[in-house]
Design a protein around this motif. Structure first.
Motif: not given
Length: 151
Positions: A118-125
């Motif tokens: 979830a953190e990666r999705l928020a940061a990347d996208l």
């Protein structure tokens, strides 16, 4: 019924939107809580069973409309776990779903398991993950042990 999501909170939420607390709304919410991960058809079947041969139970369209309303009020969530109708569950305990592609078993998992994703999705996208609607497909322990995995 006076549970956390029983008549009192339901009645308050309905009144706030100018709606009434009906027996059908109470019945559908109670069935969702009792069945956990049930389709609208399974909820309707339970209500018909509870009503008995001469009893009155909400029809299928009433069950669907009531589920939509209860979801708008934040009392239930739906998840698409496979092809076909979504399953509904009470929103009081957020969880993600893991679904065995072989036997169809649905299990609940802690949403914290997806925190890094979830953190990666928020940061990347810039994407915010809604774990209440997440269903992950795979093979359960029992099917894997029995060698019945889908290839």
């Amino acid at each position: 019924m006076t549970t956390e999501h029983g008549p009192a909170p339901l009645a308050e939420r309905l009144r706030a939107q100018g709606l009434r607390l009906t027996p059908q709304r109470q019945q559908v919410l109670a069935a969702v809580a009792a069945l956990d991960h049930a389709t609208p058809e399974a909820i309707g079947a339970r209500l018909r069973e509870e009503a008995g041969p001469g009893g009155a139970a909400p029809d299928t369209s009433t069950v669907y409309r009531t589920l939509e309303l209860l979801e708008r009020l934040g009392l239930v969530w739906h998840t698409h776990v496979a092809k076909g109708a979504p399953v509904y569950h009470a929103s009081e305990h957020p969880h993600l779903h893991v679904v065995c592609a072989t036997c169809g078993e649905i299990s609940s998992a802690d949403p914290a398991l997806l925190e890094q994703a979830a953190e990666r999705l928020a940061a990347d996208l810039g994407f915010t993950l809604d774990v209440g609607h997440v269903a992950l497909s795979g093979t359960c322990r029992r099917c894997r042990g029995a060698g019945t995995e889908n290839a």
